[in-house]
Design a protein around this motif. Structure first.
Motif, PDB file in Angstrom:
ATOM      1  N   PRO A 117      95.639  99.725 -31.925  1.00  0.00           N
ATOM      2  CA  PRO A 117      95.045  99.223 -33.174  1.00  0.00           C
ATOM      3  C   PRO A 117      93.714  98.552 -32.863  1.00  0.00           C
ATOM      4  CG  PRO A 117      96.875  97.833 -32.487  1.00  0.00           C
ATOM      5  CD  PRO A 117      96.872  99.022 -31.576  1.00  0.00           C
ATOM      6  N   GLY A 118      92.779  98.609 -33.807  1.00  0.00           N
ATOM      7  CA  GLY A 118      91.480  97.993 -33.577  1.00  0.00           C
ATOM      8  C   GLY A 118      90.611  98.930 -32.769  1.00  0.00           C
ATOM      9  N   MET A 119      90.513  98.655 -31.489  1.00  0.00           N
ATOM     10  CA  MET A 119      89.657  99.479 -30.643  1.00  0.00           C
ATOM     11  C   MET A 119      90.516 100.484 -29.883  1.00  0.00           C
ATOM     12  SD  MET A 119      87.203  98.115 -27.567  1.00  0.00           S
ATOM     13  CE  MET A 119      86.452  96.879 -28.605  1.00  0.00           C
ATOM     14  N   THR A 120      90.243 101.770 -30.055  1.00  0.00           N
ATOM     15  CA  THR A 120      91.029 102.773 -29.320  1.00  0.00           C
ATOM     16  C   THR A 120      90.537 102.845 -27.877  1.00  0.00           C
ATOM     17  OG1 THR A 120      89.475 104.568 -29.769  1.00  0.00           O
ATOM     18  CG2 THR A 120      91.227 104.199 -31.400  1.00  0.00           C
ATOM     19  N   GLY A 121      91.283 103.576 -27.063  1.00  0.00           N
ATOM     20  CA  GLY A 121      90.884 103.763 -25.681  1.00  0.00           C
ATOM     21  C   GLY A 121      89.545 104.475 -25.603  1.00  0.00           C
ATOM     22  N   TYR A 122      89.308 105.365 -26.581  1.00  0.00           N
ATOM     23  CA  TYR A 122      88.038 106.095 -26.628  1.00  0.00           C
ATOM     24  C   TYR A 122      86.883 105.123 -26.904  1.00  0.00           C
ATOM     25  CZ  TYR A 122      84.558 109.493 -28.204  1.00  0.00           C
ATOM     26  OH  TYR A 122      83.414 110.240 -28.356  1.00  0.00           O
ATOM     27  N   ASP A 123      87.095 104.203 -27.829  1.00  0.00           N
ATOM     28  CA  ASP A 123      86.052 103.209 -28.142  1.00  0.00           C
ATOM     29  C   ASP A 123      85.754 102.359 -26.919  1.00  0.00           C
ATOM     30  OD1 ASP A 123      86.213 104.070 -30.775  1.00  0.00           O
ATOM     31  OD2 ASP A 123      87.642 102.503 -31.338  1.00  0.00           O
ATOM     32  N   LEU A 124      86.824 101.976 -26.239  1.00  0.00           N
ATOM     33  CA  LEU A 124      86.670 101.125 -25.056  1.00  0.00           C
ATOM     34  C   LEU A 124      85.885 101.893 -23.987  1.00  0.00           C
ATOM     35  CD1 LEU A 124      87.309  98.594 -23.393  1.00  0.00           C
ATOM     36  CD2 LEU A 124      89.496  99.617 -22.783  1.00  0.00           C
TER      37      LEU A 124
END
Length: 186
Positions: A87-94
């Protein structure tokens, strides 16, 4: 303390407590030093990246200066392993945030996911993920982390380390650009 210095430090990110415990145990069994956090933003905070180049000035208050000095020195993270679906920031965003950062773009990022979605896997690899593990992650997956860690160590000494570098250039369209940035910085 001295014993830890030759251990690689892995930052594990997963919103599920059970998965986090599992990956932590696998990493420790493979003799990595582990820090586990439950969200992408906590991971960035741990790295000291929430006040990095790309963020709003709101976060860069006076207090963040103190932060800044501590983080980079004490905390050397050699690899980040993150869940994709959070939730919030996905692994892709990170992953994208790490790769956008001048300081941390060379840290290998490994993504884990319980769904086998080829387009998602490709997208992560294109953004520069080192590996994509399907959950449940196995102990044998831990061996695949080694080459990434070793590569980081080797490149510090001799920047033109060929073996893996060439493949990476072909592999990811951004490889070449990162390479040049690296040179500019030096």
């Amino acid at each position: 303390m001295a014993a830890e210095s030759h251990q690689f430090h892995v930052l594990a990110v997963d919103d599920s407590l059970i998965d986090r415990k599992l990956i932590e145990r696998l990493l420790k069994t493979s003799s990595y030093h582990v820090t586990a956090v439950d969200s992408g933003s906590k991971a960035l905070e741990f790295l000291g990246l929430n006040e990095d180049e790309h963020t709003d000035s709101i976060l860069t208050s006076v207090s963040s200066d103190h932060h800044h000095h501590h983080h980079h020195q004490d905390v050397e993270v050699n690899l980040i392993i993150t869940d994709y679906c959070m939730p919030g920031m996905t692994g892709y965003d990170l992953l994208r945030k790490i790769k956008e950062s001048k300081t941390f773009k060379d840290i290998p990022v490994v993504i884990m996911s319980s769904e086998n979605v080829p387009s998602r896997i490709d997208r992560c690899l294109e953004e520069g993920a080192g590996e994509f593990f399907l959950k449940p992650v196995q102990l044998s997956d831990m061996n695949k982390l080694r080459p990434h860690l070793m590569r980081g160590k080797v490149e510090e000494n001799k920047p033109n380390n060929q073996t893996k570098g060439d493949m990476e250039e072909i592999h990811s369209p951004r490889g070449t650009r990162t390479r040049y940035n690296g040179l500019e910085v030096v």
